[in-house]
Design a protein around this motif. Structure first.
Motif, mmCIF file in Angstrom:
data_model
loop_
_atom_site.group_PDB
_atom_site.id
_atom_site.type_symbol
_atom_site.label_atom_id
_atom_site.label_comp_id
_atom_site.label_asym_id
_atom_site.label_seq_id
_atom_site.Cartn_x
_atom_site.Cartn_y
_atom_site.Cartn_z
ATOM 1 N N ALA A 26 4.209 6.162 14.268
ATOM 2 C CA ALA A 26 3.840 5.847 12.882
ATOM 3 C C ALA A 26 4.316 4.453 12.507
ATOM 4 C CB ALA A 26 4.440 6.883 11.928
ATOM 5 N N ASN A 27 5.521 4.115 12.911
ATOM 6 C CA ASN A 27 6.102 2.831 12.530
ATOM 7 C C ASN A 27 5.643 1.663 13.385
ATOM 8 O OD1 ASN A 27 7.623 3.795 10.364
ATOM 9 N ND2 ASN A 27 9.238 4.489 11.716
ATOM 10 N N HIS A 28 5.281 1.933 14.649
ATOM 11 C CA HIS A 28 5.019 0.825 15.575
ATOM 12 C C HIS A 28 3.677 0.883 16.285
ATOM 13 C CE1 HIS A 28 9.209 -0.131 14.902
ATOM 14 N NE2 HIS A 28 9.536 1.090 15.258
ATOM 15 N N LEU A 106 1.510 7.375 7.874
ATOM 16 C CA LEU A 106 1.356 6.240 8.783
ATOM 17 C C LEU A 106 0.886 6.676 10.167
ATOM 18 C CD1 LEU A 106 4.429 4.052 7.773
ATOM 19 C CD2 LEU A 106 2.029 3.802 7.085
ATOM 20 N N MET A 107 1.286 7.877 10.597
ATOM 21 C CA MET A 107 0.817 8.377 11.894
ATOM 22 C C MET A 107 -0.696 8.533 11.871
ATOM 23 S SD MET A 107 1.579 9.240 14.939
ATOM 24 C CE MET A 107 0.493 9.850 16.219
ATOM 25 N N ASN A 164 -5.080 4.776 2.163
ATOM 26 C CA ASN A 164 -4.879 3.331 2.079
ATOM 27 C C ASN A 164 -4.144 2.920 0.814
ATOM 28 O OD1 ASN A 164 -6.116 2.049 4.525
ATOM 29 N ND2 ASN A 164 -7.773 3.387 3.866
ATOM 30 N N LEU A 165 -4.495 3.497 -0.316
ATOM 31 C CA LEU A 165 -3.810 3.149 -1.565
ATOM 32 C C LEU A 165 -2.334 3.532 -1.513
ATOM 33 C CD1 LEU A 165 -6.499 4.149 -4.216
ATOM 34 C CD2 LEU A 165 -5.903 1.834 -3.452
ATOM 35 N N VAL A 166 -2.051 4.715 -0.990
ATOM 36 C CA VAL A 166 -0.658 5.157 -0.883
ATOM 37 C C VAL A 166 0.095 4.301 0.128
ATOM 38 C CG1 VAL A 166 0.857 7.078 -0.237
ATOM 39 C CG2 VAL A 166 -1.135 7.503 -1.678
ATOM 40 N N ALA A 167 -0.512 4.031 1.271
ATOM 41 C CA ALA A 167 0.155 3.226 2.300
ATOM 42 C C ALA A 167 0.494 1.830 1.788
ATOM 43 C CB ALA A 167 -0.721 3.130 3.543
ATOM 44 N N MET A 168 -0.397 1.277 0.953
ATOM 45 C CA MET A 168 -0.150 -0.062 0.409
ATOM 46 C C MET A 168 0.772 -0.043 -0.800
ATOM 47 S SD MET A 168 -3.769 -2.060 0.884
ATOM 48 C CE MET A 168 -4.871 -0.753 0.345
ATOM 49 N N GLY A 169 1.131 1.148 -1.266
ATOM 50 C CA GLY A 169 2.103 1.260 -2.347
ATOM 51 C C GLY A 169 1.559 1.066 -3.747
ATOM 52 N N PHE A 170 0.264 1.297 -3.949
ATOM 53 C CA PHE A 170 -0.281 1.181 -5.303
ATOM 54 C C PHE A 170 0.269 2.300 -6.185
ATOM 55 C CE2 PHE A 170 -3.561 -1.329 -3.174
ATOM 56 C CZ PHE A 170 -3.714 -2.375 -4.074
ATOM 57 N N PRO A 171 0.887 1.963 -7.312
ATOM 58 C CA PRO A 171 1.391 3.002 -8.212
ATOM 59 C C PRO A 171 0.229 3.754 -8.856
ATOM 60 C CG PRO A 171 1.701 0.832 -9.186
ATOM 61 C CD PRO A 171 1.164 0.613 -7.796
ATOM 62 N N VAL A 172 0.455 5.006 -9.240
ATOM 63 C CA VAL A 172 -0.598 5.863 -9.771
ATOM 64 C C VAL A 172 -1.237 5.301 -11.038
ATOM 65 C CG1 VAL A 172 0.873 7.367 -11.170
ATOM 66 C CG2 VAL A 172 -1.226 8.260 -10.181
ATOM 67 N N PHE A 180 -10.745 7.948 -9.537
ATOM 68 C CA PHE A 180 -10.550 9.264 -8.942
ATOM 69 C C PHE A 180 -10.783 10.403 -9.919
ATOM 70 C CE2 PHE A 180 -8.674 6.680 -5.751
ATOM 71 C CZ PHE A 180 -8.855 7.381 -4.583
ATOM 72 N N GLY A 181 -10.671 10.163 -11.190
ATOM 73 C CA GLY A 181 -10.878 11.218 -12.169
ATOM 74 C C GLY A 181 -9.703 12.168 -12.224
ATOM 75 N N LYS A 182 -9.735 13.028 -13.190
ATOM 76 C CA LYS A 182 -8.585 13.905 -13.451
ATOM 77 C C LYS A 182 -8.319 14.884 -12.326
ATOM 78 C CE LYS A 182 -11.190 17.189 -16.297
ATOM 79 N NZ LYS A 182 -11.155 18.422 -15.636
ATOM 80 N N ASP A 183 -9.339 15.332 -11.597
ATOM 81 C CA ASP A 183 -9.110 16.283 -10.519
ATOM 82 C C ASP A 183 -8.191 15.746 -9.452
ATOM 83 O OD1 ASP A 183 -10.625 18.178 -11.747
ATOM 84 O OD2 ASP A 183 -12.403 17.893 -10.486
ATOM 85 N N TYR A 184 -8.362 14.472 -9.112
ATOM 86 C CA TYR A 184 -7.508 13.894 -8.081
ATOM 87 C C TYR A 184 -6.203 13.383 -8.671
ATOM 88 C CZ TYR A 184 -11.024 14.446 -4.533
ATOM 89 O OH TYR A 184 -11.905 14.991 -3.644
ATOM 90 N N LEU A 185 -6.255 12.814 -9.859
ATOM 91 C CA LEU A 185 -5.034 12.279 -10.445
ATOM 92 C C LEU A 185 -4.113 13.369 -10.957
ATOM 93 C CD1 LEU A 185 -6.205 9.025 -12.198
ATOM 94 C CD2 LEU A 185 -4.943 9.292 -10.069
ATOM 95 N N GLY A 186 -4.608 14.585 -11.037
ATOM 96 C CA GLY A 186 -3.746 15.712 -11.383
ATOM 97 C C GLY A 186 -2.819 16.074 -10.241
ATOM 98 N N CYS A 187 -3.098 15.516 -9.068
ATOM 99 C CA CYS A 187 -2.265 15.773 -7.895
ATOM 100 C C CYS A 187 -1.072 14.824 -7.940
ATOM 101 C CB CYS A 187 -3.063 15.539 -6.613
ATOM 102 S SG CYS A 187 -4.492 16.630 -6.480
ATOM 103 N N PRO A 188 0.031 15.231 -7.361
ATOM 104 C CA PRO A 188 1.235 14.391 -7.400
ATOM 105 C C PRO A 188 1.129 13.213 -6.446
ATOM 106 C CG PRO A 188 1.639 16.372 -6.113
ATOM 107 C CD PRO A 188 0.262 16.503 -6.680
ATOM 108 N N VAL A 189 0.605 12.100 -6.901
ATOM 109 C CA VAL A 189 0.463 10.912 -6.075
ATOM 110 C C VAL A 189 1.833 10.330 -5.795
ATOM 111 C CG1 VAL A 189 -0.524 8.600 -5.948
ATOM 112 C CG2 VAL A 189 -1.794 10.433 -7.059
ATOM 113 N N VAL A 190 2.076 9.980 -4.545
ATOM 114 C CA VAL A 190 3.361 9.392 -4.168
ATOM 115 C C VAL A 190 3.342 7.899 -4.369
ATOM 116 C CG1 VAL A 190 4.207 11.115 -2.588
ATOM 117 C CG2 VAL A 190 2.573 9.473 -1.768
#
Length: 190
Positions: A26-28, A106-107, A164-172, A180-190
């Protein structure tokens, strides 16, 4: 009083090696990861590592298999007793939890890059292994949700964008999440 041994079985050691391989790959990436680094992470010798896995490719394929199998099983469990959009939404929710583990996220990305790089270099076995596991995951989501091919395509397209958005660190709250709409944003985005 006799001291009890805490020795791991070969299967437990194999499991430790796969978990360590996921973190290292994942890292390398495939090409950037040495089997020596994986062996060090687990605390075994390289010769022992090669008793468990024939070569680096076999270890990478085991890591890919583990990563996709965990996603597949989580999807199946989340979709149990549900159908259609409800099943897909449940799988999307559990997916956000899964990619909260950065190594797992990342894996996945490394799987795709490594398969493409291997194909370009003429190594078709890695690409074929990744494609086979990906197809199985696709088919699992389709069967578990009863979705149309178009709905499955949309599900995975959103998943790839989320990766890709999560990997690049985009805040929710970033504007790129707005589509994404409410269905996806209702999920706990990291």
């Amino acid at each position: 009083m006799a001291k009890t041994s805490m020795r791991m079985s070969a299967e437990e050691r194999r499991e430790s090696v796969v978990r360590a391989a996921i973190v290292e790959f994942a890292n390398h990436g495939y090409n950037g990861t040495s089997t020596a680094a994986i062996a060090r992470r687990v605390g075994v010798s390289q010769p022992y590592l090669f008793r468990l896995f024939e070569n680096k490719r076999a270890l990478f394929e085991a890591a890919v298999r583990r990563c996709t199998e965990e996603i597949k099983q989580s999807f199946l469990q989340a979709a149990e007793g549900k159908h259609g959009e409800e099943a897909r939404h449940a799988m999307a929710e559990v997916y956000f939890e899964l990619i909260g583990d950065r190594s797992r996220l990342l894996m996945q990305l490394q799987m795709y890059v490594s398969a493409a790089a291997a194909e370009a270099a003429g190594d078709h076995e890695v690409g074929e292994a990744v494609r086979t596991l990906w197809t199985d995951l696709w088919d699992t989501v389709a069967a578990a949700s009863g979705a149309t091919p178009e709905e499955i395509t949309e599900f995975f397209a959103y998943g790839m964008l989320i990766n890709n958005l999560v990997a690049m660190g985009f805040p929710v709250d970033h504007r790129l999440w707005q589509g994404f709409g409410k269905d996806y944003l209702g999920c706990p985005v990291v």
